[in-house]
Design a protein around this motif. Structure first.
Motif, PDB file in Angstrom:
ATOM      1  N   ARG A   1      15.542   2.536  21.913  1.00 18.40           N
ATOM      2  CA  ARG A   1      15.016   1.530  20.831  1.00 18.40           C
ATOM      3  C   ARG A   1      13.578   2.063  20.422  1.00 18.40           C
ATOM      4  NH1 ARG A   1      17.273  -2.800  24.051  1.00 18.40           N
ATOM      5  NH2 ARG A   1      19.088  -3.449  23.182  1.00 18.40           N
ATOM      6  N   LYS A   2      12.577   2.319  21.391  1.00 18.25           N
ATOM      7  CA  LYS A   2      11.418   2.851  21.399  1.00 18.25           C
ATOM      8  C   LYS A   2      11.340   4.135  20.418  1.00 18.25           C
ATOM      9  CE  LYS A   2       9.426   0.773  25.608  1.00 18.25           C
ATOM     10  NZ  LYS A   2       8.796   1.141  26.700  1.00 18.25           N
ATOM     11  N   ALA A   3      12.153   4.831  20.737  1.00 20.67           N
ATOM     12  CA  ALA A   3      12.416   6.246  20.267  1.00 20.67           C
ATOM     13  C   ALA A   3      13.109   6.230  18.927  1.00 20.67           C
ATOM     14  CB  ALA A   3      13.170   7.191  20.994  1.00 20.67           C
ATOM     15  N   THR A   4      13.606   5.353  18.343  1.00 22.78           N
ATOM     16  CA  THR A   4      14.607   5.231  17.079  1.00 22.78           C
ATOM     17  C   THR A   4      13.591   4.552  16.223  1.00 22.78           C
ATOM     18  OG1 THR A   4      16.590   4.743  18.177  1.00 22.78           O
ATOM     19  CG2 THR A   4      16.385   4.020  15.941  1.00 22.78           C
ATOM     20  N   ASP A   5      12.831   3.234  16.838  1.00 27.78           N
ATOM     21  CA  ASP A   5      11.946   2.900  15.890  1.00 27.78           C
ATOM     22  C   ASP A   5      10.789   3.738  15.451  1.00 27.78           C
ATOM     23  OD1 ASP A   5      13.258   0.511  16.125  1.00 27.78           O
ATOM     24  OD2 ASP A   5      11.932  -0.402  17.446  1.00 27.78           O
ATOM     25  N   LEU A   6      10.215   4.626  16.505  1.00 23.77           N
ATOM     26  CA  LEU A   6       9.095   5.540  16.149  1.00 23.77           C
ATOM     27  C   LEU A   6       9.507   6.535  15.325  1.00 23.77           C
ATOM     28  CD1 LEU A   6       7.370   5.889  19.707  1.00 23.77           C
ATOM     29  CD2 LEU A   6       6.481   4.855  17.770  1.00 23.77           C
ATOM     30  N   LEU A   7      10.715   7.199  15.381  1.00 20.68           N
ATOM     31  CA  LEU A   7      11.232   8.066  14.527  1.00 20.68           C
ATOM     32  C   LEU A   7      11.426   7.564  12.810  1.00 20.68           C
ATOM     33  CD1 LEU A   7      13.936   9.817  16.793  1.00 20.68           C
ATOM     34  CD2 LEU A   7      11.754  10.734  15.835  1.00 20.68           C
ATOM     35  N   ALA A   8      11.791   6.270  12.787  1.00 18.69           N
ATOM     36  CA  ALA A   8      12.164   5.631  11.628  1.00 18.69           C
ATOM     37  C   ALA A   8      10.904   5.588  10.753  1.00 18.69           C
ATOM     38  CB  ALA A   8      12.763   4.322  11.699  1.00 18.69           C
ATOM     39  N   THR A   9       9.664   5.455  11.400  1.00 15.62           N
ATOM     40  CA  THR A   9       8.240   5.239  10.980  1.00 15.62           C
ATOM     41  C   THR A   9       7.321   6.424  10.799  1.00 15.62           C
ATOM     42  OG1 THR A   9       7.307   4.291  12.946  1.00 15.62           O
ATOM     43  CG2 THR A   9       8.562   2.829  11.229  1.00 15.62           C
ATOM     44  N   ALA A  10       7.756   7.469  11.568  1.00 15.42           N
ATOM     45  CA  ALA A  10       7.047   8.639  11.752  1.00 15.42           C
ATOM     46  C   ALA A  10       6.773   9.509  10.090  1.00 15.42           C
ATOM     47  CB  ALA A  10       7.508   9.637  12.627  1.00 15.42           C
ATOM     48  N   THR A  11       5.825   9.868   9.885  1.00 12.85           N
ATOM     49  CA  THR A  11       5.554  10.731   8.652  1.00 12.85           C
ATOM     50  C   THR A  11       5.091  11.909   8.832  1.00 12.85           C
ATOM     51  OG1 THR A  11       3.376   9.858   8.822  1.00 12.85           O
ATOM     52  CG2 THR A  11       4.658   8.356   7.541  1.00 12.85           C
ATOM     53  N   VAL A  12       4.992  12.477   9.957  1.00 20.27           N
ATOM     54  CA  VAL A  12       4.435  14.169  10.074  1.00 20.27           C
ATOM     55  C   VAL A  12       5.506  14.483  11.241  1.00 20.27           C
ATOM     56  CG1 VAL A  12       2.275  13.473   9.518  1.00 20.27           C
ATOM     57  CG2 VAL A  12       2.996  13.320  11.976  1.00 20.27           C
ATOM     58  N   ASP A  13       5.654  15.793  10.964  1.00 19.83           N
ATOM     59  CA  ASP A  13       6.367  16.399  12.341  1.00 19.83           C
ATOM     60  C   ASP A  13       6.165  16.003  13.510  1.00 19.83           C
ATOM     61  OD1 ASP A  13       7.910  17.623  10.076  1.00 19.83           O
ATOM     62  OD2 ASP A  13       6.849  19.640  10.490  1.00 19.83           O
ATOM     63  N   VAL A  14       7.146  16.112  14.339  1.00 21.59           N
ATOM     64  CA  VAL A  14       7.064  15.656  15.692  1.00 21.59           C
ATOM     65  C   VAL A  14       6.788  17.048  16.737  1.00 21.59           C
ATOM     66  CG1 VAL A  14       7.994  14.374  17.804  1.00 21.59           C
ATOM     67  CG2 VAL A  14       8.254  13.721  15.416  1.00 21.59           C
ATOM     68  N   ARG A  15       5.923  16.845  17.423  1.00 19.63           N
ATOM     69  CA  ARG A  15       5.668  18.101  18.304  1.00 19.63           C
ATOM     70  C   ARG A  15       6.739  18.077  19.434  1.00 19.63           C
ATOM     71  NH1 ARG A  15      -0.429  18.995  20.359  1.00 19.63           N
ATOM     72  NH2 ARG A  15       0.692  20.911  20.912  1.00 19.63           N
ATOM     73  N   TRP A  16       7.612  19.317  19.586  1.00 17.01           N
ATOM     74  CA  TRP A  16       8.581  19.264  20.603  1.00 17.01           C
ATOM     75  C   TRP A  16       8.499  20.504  21.096  1.00 17.01           C
ATOM     76  CZ3 TRP A  16      11.058  15.422  22.238  1.00 17.01           C
ATOM     77  CH2 TRP A  16      12.508  15.716  22.677  1.00 17.01           C
ATOM     78  N   PRO A  17       9.046  20.675  22.180  1.00 21.80           N
ATOM     79  CA  PRO A  17       9.118  22.038  23.231  1.00 21.80           C
ATOM     80  C   PRO A  17       9.762  23.205  22.204  1.00 21.80           C
ATOM     81  CG  PRO A  17       9.777  20.242  24.536  1.00 21.80           C
ATOM     82  CD  PRO A  17       9.555  19.770  23.177  1.00 21.80           C
ATOM     83  N   GLY A  18      10.589  23.001  21.361  1.00 19.30           N
ATOM     84  CA  GLY A  18      11.078  24.241  20.734  1.00 19.30           C
ATOM     85  C   GLY A  18      10.526  24.534  19.577  1.00 19.30           C
ATOM     86  N   GLY A  19       9.396  23.584  19.108  1.00 14.34           N
ATOM     87  CA  GLY A  19       8.579  23.806  18.274  1.00 14.34           C
ATOM     88  C   GLY A  19       8.633  22.609  17.226  1.00 14.34           C
ATOM     89  N   PRO A  20       7.705  21.997  16.324  1.00 14.97           N
ATOM     90  CA  PRO A  20       7.798  20.871  15.556  1.00 14.97           C
ATOM     91  C   PRO A  20       9.073  20.638  14.806  1.00 14.97           C
ATOM     92  CG  PRO A  20       5.686  22.246  15.087  1.00 14.97           C
ATOM     93  CD  PRO A  20       6.594  23.166  15.984  1.00 14.97           C
ATOM     94  N   MET A  21       9.487  19.367  14.757  1.00 17.03           N
ATOM     95  CA  MET A  21      10.482  18.761  13.924  1.00 17.03           C
ATOM     96  C   MET A  21      10.674  17.677  12.949  1.00 17.03           C
ATOM     97  SD  MET A  21      13.651  19.250  17.206  1.00 17.03           S
ATOM     98  CE  MET A  21      14.976  18.690  15.842  1.00 17.03           C
ATOM     99  N   ARG A  22      11.175  17.862  12.152  1.00 15.46           N
ATOM    100  CA  ARG A  22      10.936  16.666  11.136  1.00 15.46           C
ATOM    101  C   ARG A  22      11.762  15.587  12.046  1.00 15.46           C
ATOM    102  NH1 ARG A  22      14.354  16.601   7.602  1.00 15.46           N
ATOM    103  NH2 ARG A  22      15.526  18.523   7.842  1.00 15.46           N
ATOM    104  N   PRO A  23      10.928  14.316  11.541  1.00 12.71           N
ATOM    105  CA  PRO A  23      11.381  12.864  12.251  1.00 12.71           C
ATOM    106  C   PRO A  23      12.960  12.712  11.982  1.00 12.71           C
ATOM    107  CG  PRO A  23       9.308  12.502  11.296  1.00 12.71           C
ATOM    108  CD  PRO A  23       9.791  13.882  10.787  1.00 12.71           C
ATOM    109  N   SER A  24      13.510  13.285  10.796  1.00 15.80           N
ATOM    110  CA  SER A  24      14.888  12.934  10.633  1.00 15.80           C
ATOM    111  C   SER A  24      15.777  13.725  11.344  1.00 15.80           C
ATOM    112  CB  SER A  24      15.203  12.901   8.890  1.00 15.80           C
ATOM    113  OG  SER A  24      14.737  14.172   8.686  1.00 15.80           O
ATOM    114  N   ALA A  25      15.335  15.190  11.467  1.00 16.45           N
ATOM    115  CA  ALA A  25      15.950  16.015  12.416  1.00 16.45           C
ATOM    116  C   ALA A  25      15.933  15.909  13.846  1.00 16.45           C
ATOM    117  CB  ALA A  25      15.461  17.479  12.156  1.00 16.45           C
TER     118      ALA A  25
END
Length: 233
Positions: free
Chosen positions: A81-105
């Motif tokens: 739930r935390k992850a889903t809520d945060l992704l739904a409201t995120a407005t910038v790319d998310v830092r990720w081990p494989g490289g930044p990703m769009r929240p929707s991706a």
């Protein structure tokens, strides 16, 4: 298809309902298998939470396979739930081990993990998860990450494929140029089961046209992705 964030919530609800419907009859060895898969889903969700929040250690947390089945469901649902809520409201790319990703991706990636581990859990229970058009987001993720299957097998082809997939509702989903020489066709659910490694090609109604697409089908069914293939401690 619904919004990916809505599908993240509904697919988690369906998986939790399936588990709880069998909870009183699950034998201990099967229960441990299921808690292991839930632990992995909890890890993925937690990493997303840390990634959205900008924590530098987003790839570090790990949860071991322990505890009661009911507790494992609660722990996973909380982080999901935390992850889903945060992704739904995120407005910038998310830092990720494989490289930044769009929240929707990244939301589609998380839904893919739920699809894959949910299939593992359903198989352990001897049950079937009824799939709906939420698999479209999973299929999109599989198409988007086509080239990942070539890791360790040479360079991916320069040209795009055409993917023609049939949704559970009967709708037709098409990705890629209409004039592409290499094509992949079949039910969307089968396509998702293939590229997540949950079923071998011989058990699925997925077909290919063209040498590269045919080769890709063989590679896709054994691709490794830490979102859904890492093992439980």
């Amino acid at each position: 298809m619904q919004d990916v964030h809505a599908d993240l919530a509904s697919e988690a609800d369906k998986l939790a309902e399936l588990i709880r419907g069998h909870e009183t009859t699950v034998m201990l060895p099967v229960g441990r298998v299921i808690t292991g898969h839930l632990a992995e889903l909890t890890v993925v969700a937690r990493r997303i939470v840390l990634g959205v929040e900008g924590d530098e250690s987003a790839s570090a947390p790990r949860i071991t396979n322990s505890g009661m089945l009911g507790d494992a469901v609660v722990a996973w649902r909380s982080e999901h739930r935390k992850a889903t809520d945060l992704l739904a409201t995120a407005t910038v790319d998310v830092r990720w081990p494989g490289g930044p990703m769009r929240p929707s991706a990244l939301a589609a990636a998380l839904l893919t993990a739920v699809f894959a581990r949910g299939q593992d859990i359903a198989d352990a229970l001897g049950a079937r998860l009824e799939r709906d058009d939420s698999v479209g987001h999973v299929a999109y993720y599989g198409v988007r990450t086509r080239d990942d299957a070539y890791a360790g097998h040479g360079a991916p082809p320069a040209g795009p494929f055409r993917f023609e997939l049939t949704a559970p509702s009967g709708d037709r989903w098409e990705f890629g140029p209409a004039d592409a020489a290499d094509r992949v066709r079949g039910p969307a659910e089968d396509f998702c089961l293939l590229f997540t490694g949950r079923r071998p090609l011989t058990e699925l109604a997925v077909t290919a046209t063209g040498a590269e697409a045919t080769r890709w089908l063989g590679l896709a069914q054994v691709r490794r992705d830490p979102l859904w293939t890492s093992e439980v401690d």
